[in-house]
Design a protein around this motif. Structure first.
Motif, short mmCIF file in Angstrom:
data_model
loop_
_atom_site.label_atom_id
_atom_site.label_comp_id
_atom_site.label_asym_id
_atom_site.label_seq_id
_atom_site.Cartn_x
_atom_site.Cartn_y
_atom_site.Cartn_z
N LEU A 78 0.82 -1.21 0.00
CA LEU A 78 0.00 0.00 0.00
C LEU A 78 0.86 1.26 0.00
O LEU A 78 0.49 2.27 -0.61
N LEU A 79 2.00 1.21 0.66
CA LEU A 79 2.89 2.38 0.69
C LEU A 79 3.37 2.73 -0.71
O LEU A 79 3.42 3.92 -1.08
N TYR A 83 2.66 6.22 -2.76
CA TYR A 83 3.71 7.05 -3.37
C TYR A 83 3.43 7.28 -4.85
O TYR A 83 3.60 8.40 -5.36
N LEU A 84 3.05 6.22 -5.56
CA LEU A 84 2.81 6.35 -7.00
C LEU A 84 1.68 7.32 -7.30
O LEU A 84 1.76 8.13 -8.24
N ILE A 85 0.62 7.26 -6.51
CA ILE A 85 -0.52 8.14 -6.75
C ILE A 85 -0.21 9.56 -6.29
O ILE A 85 -0.51 10.53 -7.00
N TYR A 86 0.41 9.70 -5.12
CA TYR A 86 0.68 11.03 -4.57
C TYR A 86 1.69 11.79 -5.43
O TYR A 86 1.48 12.97 -5.76
N TYR A 87 2.79 11.13 -5.79
CA TYR A 87 3.81 11.81 -6.59
C TYR A 87 3.53 11.72 -8.09
O TYR A 87 4.00 12.57 -8.85
N GLY A 88 2.80 10.68 -8.50
CA GLY A 88 2.54 10.51 -9.93
C GLY A 88 1.57 11.53 -10.49
O GLY A 88 1.61 11.83 -11.70
N VAL A 89 0.70 12.08 -9.64
CA VAL A 89 -0.27 13.06 -10.12
C VAL A 89 0.44 14.28 -10.71
O VAL A 89 -0.01 14.87 -11.70
N VAL A 90 1.56 14.65 -10.13
CA VAL A 90 2.29 15.84 -10.58
C VAL A 90 2.77 15.68 -12.02
O VAL A 90 2.87 16.66 -12.77
N PHE A 91 3.07 14.45 -12.42
CA PHE A 91 3.64 14.21 -13.75
C PHE A 91 2.58 14.02 -14.83
O PHE A 91 2.94 13.77 -15.99
N SER A 180 -3.60 2.91 7.81
CA SER A 180 -3.71 4.37 7.67
C SER A 180 -2.55 5.10 8.32
O SER A 180 -2.35 6.29 8.08
N ALA A 181 -1.76 4.39 9.13
CA ALA A 181 -0.60 5.03 9.78
C ALA A 181 0.43 5.51 8.77
O ALA A 181 1.22 6.41 9.08
N ILE A 182 0.42 4.94 7.56
CA ILE A 182 1.40 5.36 6.57
C ILE A 182 1.00 6.66 5.88
O ILE A 182 1.78 7.22 5.11
N ALA A 183 -0.21 7.15 6.15
CA ALA A 183 -0.65 8.39 5.51
C ALA A 183 0.22 9.57 5.90
O ALA A 183 0.32 10.56 5.17
N SER A 184 0.85 9.48 7.06
CA SER A 184 1.68 10.60 7.53
C SER A 184 2.92 10.81 6.66
O SER A 184 3.53 11.88 6.71
N VAL A 185 3.30 9.82 5.85
CA VAL A 185 4.50 9.97 5.01
C VAL A 185 4.27 10.95 3.87
O VAL A 185 5.22 11.40 3.24
N VAL A 186 2.99 11.29 3.60
CA VAL A 186 2.69 12.28 2.57
C VAL A 186 2.12 13.54 3.22
O VAL A 186 1.24 14.20 2.68
#
Length: 243
Positions: A78-79, A83-91, A180-186
């Motif tokens: 899931l992490l 990352y792919l969705i959060y950072y990929g949207v910019v591209f 959901s604890a990994i949400a803090s990385v973004v």
């Protein structure tokens, strides 16, 4: 063990990090975590029902794309998906000039998309297995009664499958809460993000993360009790007479 007890005694004796301000951080983090998990579960559940039905279709062009989707999202962390969705949207070319960027630039929305796609994949497989396990006698009885496939699916198959899938789906809800604890990385200020903030400000990792672990534990027990109550209500007819 003695060191741990001494640390706990120190935590109880010195609660300087537990001020109204820091508790408000935890409160806001709890609200954000509940919102993220609840919305992703609701949207994922709504999407998973038709996907589970299509997963059992005899048409290859319907079944295989759904299988590929669930295979990919269940087979990758899931992490990584976040990352792919959060950072990929910019591209995505030109998206920053559209109205979508106003929504997608906020970290909550990409996280919600990643969590929804992930839980929908797992829930699809849970419901697909429950639908396949529908007793043949129930289906034959519905056909003998003259029900159409759609009516049979709505009144016989899906309610029966939901009851069978309830224990597994309860585990999925708890898994999403913990994930959901990994949400803090973004940069989302959820429960874990609040603990990181308190730790960075007061240099008290043990107190900060122990407190947030206790909150996760309380919410987990609340979910467990809710699903146990729901199972007792929906599966009461399966208990032996006099049991």
């Amino acid at each position: 063990m003695e060191a741990l007890l001494e640390r706990l005694e120190g935590l109880l004796a010195d609660n300087s990090i537990f001020t109204l301000q820091t508790l408000s951080y935890y409160g806001e983090g709890l609200v954000t975590t509940v919102q993220l998990v609840f919305l992703s579960l609701v949207i994922g559940l709504v999407a998973a029902v038709p996907l589970a039905i299509g997963r059992g279709s005899k048409r290859p062009w319907v079944k295989w794309p759904i299988f590929a989707y669930t295979y990919v999202f269940r087979g990758t962390p899931l992490l990584v998906q976040l990352y792919l969705i959060y950072y990929g949207v910019v591209f995505v070319e030109g998206i920053q000039e559209t109205w979508l960027w106003v929504i997608l630039e906020k970290p909550f929305v990409p996280a919600l998309i990643a969590f929804t796609l992930n839980t929908a994949a797992y829930t699809t497989e849970i419901f697909h297995g429950a639908i396949k396990a529908t007793p043949r006698g129930e289906i034959e009885a519905a056909r003998a009664y003259g029900m159409s496939r759609r009516l049979m699916m709505r009144r016989i198959v899906l309610p029966s499958a939901f009851r069978r899938a309830l224990p597994a789906y309860g585990n999925e809800v708890i898994f999403m809460l913990h994930a959901s604890a990994i949400a803090s990385v973004v940069t989302i200020m959820d429960l874990t993000g609040a603990a990181r903030f308190v730790y960075a400000r007061y240099y008290a990792p043990f107190e900060a993360f122990l407190f947030v672990a206790a909150i996760y534990l309380c919410v987990t027990f609340a979910i467990l009790f809710f699903f146990r109550w729901l199972e007792k209500r929906l599966l009461a007819h399966l208990k032996p007479a006099g049991g």
